[in-house]
Design an enzyme around this catalytic site. Structure first.
Site, PDB file in Angstrom:
ATOM      1  N   ASP A 135       5.574  -2.301  -1.817  1.00 22.33           N
ATOM      2  CA  ASP A 135       4.046  -2.131  -1.704  1.00 22.33           C
ATOM      3  C   ASP A 135       4.333  -1.597  -0.198  1.00 22.33           C
ATOM      4  OD1 ASP A 135       3.857  -3.639  -3.941  1.00 22.33           O
ATOM      5  OD2 ASP A 135       2.048  -4.169  -3.549  1.00 22.33           O
TER       6      ASP A 135
ATOM      7  N   LYS B 167      -2.856   2.044  -4.479  1.00 22.05           N
ATOM      8  CA  LYS B 167      -3.438   0.594  -4.169  1.00 22.05           C
ATOM      9  C   LYS B 167      -4.594   0.633  -3.288  1.00 22.05           C
ATOM     10  CE  LYS B 167      -1.851  -3.859  -2.595  1.00 22.05           C
ATOM     11  NZ  LYS B 167      -0.574  -4.431  -2.067  1.00 22.05           N
TER      12      LYS B 167
ATOM     13  N   LYS C  48      -3.468  -0.208  -8.324  1.00 17.99           N
ATOM     14  CA  LYS C  48      -3.535  -1.611  -8.103  1.00 17.99           C
ATOM     15  C   LYS C  48      -4.825  -1.706  -7.396  1.00 17.99           C
ATOM     16  CE  LYS C  48      -0.969  -5.350  -5.616  1.00 17.99           C
ATOM     17  NZ  LYS C  48       0.246  -5.650  -5.016  1.00 17.99           N
TER      18      LYS C  48
END
Length: 271
Positions: free
Chosen positions: A120, A183, A219
């Site tokens: 991430d 995300k 996400k």
């Protein structure tokens, strides 16, 4: 590529909903990146989190991943070895993103070498806000090269960007540079995930999927604490990316530390 801000998109949040049935609540568990990202994290705390991710509760599936700082990757990887639950590492100067591109790539590569199965990465918002879009693309592409085929989620920190046009541009850049998933937030910003940002990021993921033929995803992270919130984001994914994507952990994730408690409590109340 030469990047420019698009026209301000019209953000329409879907009115569709996902029923808070026991089956749907159980399904949410398999989409959760169970997360601890605190300065006080220890190997013991991470091992306990991994144990819970593997066995969240009676009749519940395992979580999608355990998300930790790079320093905690070896402990998490050891705890999850031989299971289907990967370690997701927030590598690359998290949460500020203020790290030279070559060091971002090196940190991500180190995390993968030591057991991370997902990365991430947070973009450098300073570069983005000064209009150096090519540099943002280069840093994401550099991490992609450094980690090979390891799944890459790119955090845009939409709460620190001016609005929908900037959210869309940041998402388009990340996806073009090799992100598998875009995300919303690090969870360290005052404004985390919002339905409006989710809609824009899902539309960018849908466009990238259509253009490349490679499925991309979304996400939701930052402030997703209740089952009702998680189900609302699932409805947005279903509307923008398709019903199959909304239950596929390769296409939809929820970054959370307390959501699982709410799901377990809701299931207990429904018995």
């Amino acid at each position: 590529m030469i990047w420019q801000l698009p026209d301000e998109p019209v953000v329409a949040v879907p009115t569709a909903s996902v029923e808070a049935s026991p089956a749907n609540l159980r399904g949410l568990v398999s989409l959760i990146d169970l997360t601890t990202l605190e300065s006080t994290d220890t190997p013991d705390k991470v091992r306990a989190l991994c144990a819970r991710a593997l066995e969240p509760g009676p009749g519940l599936p395992s979580c999608a991943a355990v998300c930790v700082y790079p320093a905690m990757v070896p402990a998490a990887a050891a705890a999850l070895r031989g299971t289907a639950v990967p370690v997701a590492a927030v590598a690359g100067g998290f949460p500020s993103g203020q790290l030279p591109a070559e060091l971002k790539a090196a940190e991500a590569a180190w995390a993968v070498e030591h057991g991370a199965g997902e990365i991430d990465l947070v973009i450098n918002r300073g570069l983005f806000l000064t209009g150096d879009y090519a540099a943002v693309e280069d840093e994401v592409a550099g991490v992609r090269r450094a980690i090979g085929a390891t799944p890459l989620k790119v955090i845009l920190e939409t709460g620190e960007l001016p609005g929908p046009a900037h959210w869309r541009l940041a998402a388009d850049i990340a996806l073009a540079a090799g992100a598998d998933v875009v995300k919303t937030s690090t969870g360290k910003c005052a404004v985390g995930a919002t339905p409006e940002a989710a809609g824009v990021l899902c539309e960018a993921a849908a466009a990238a999927t259509a253009t490349t033929g490679t499925p991309r995803g979304f996400k939701a992270a930052g402030g997703v604490r209740t089952p009702a919130q998680a189900l609302a984001y699932q409805a947005i994914v279903a509307t923008r990316l398709g019903r199959e994507a909304a239950t596929d952990p390769h296409r939809f994730r929820i970054g959370a530390s307390s959501l699982l408690d709410g799901i377990v409590a809701a299931l207990a109340a429904a018995r």
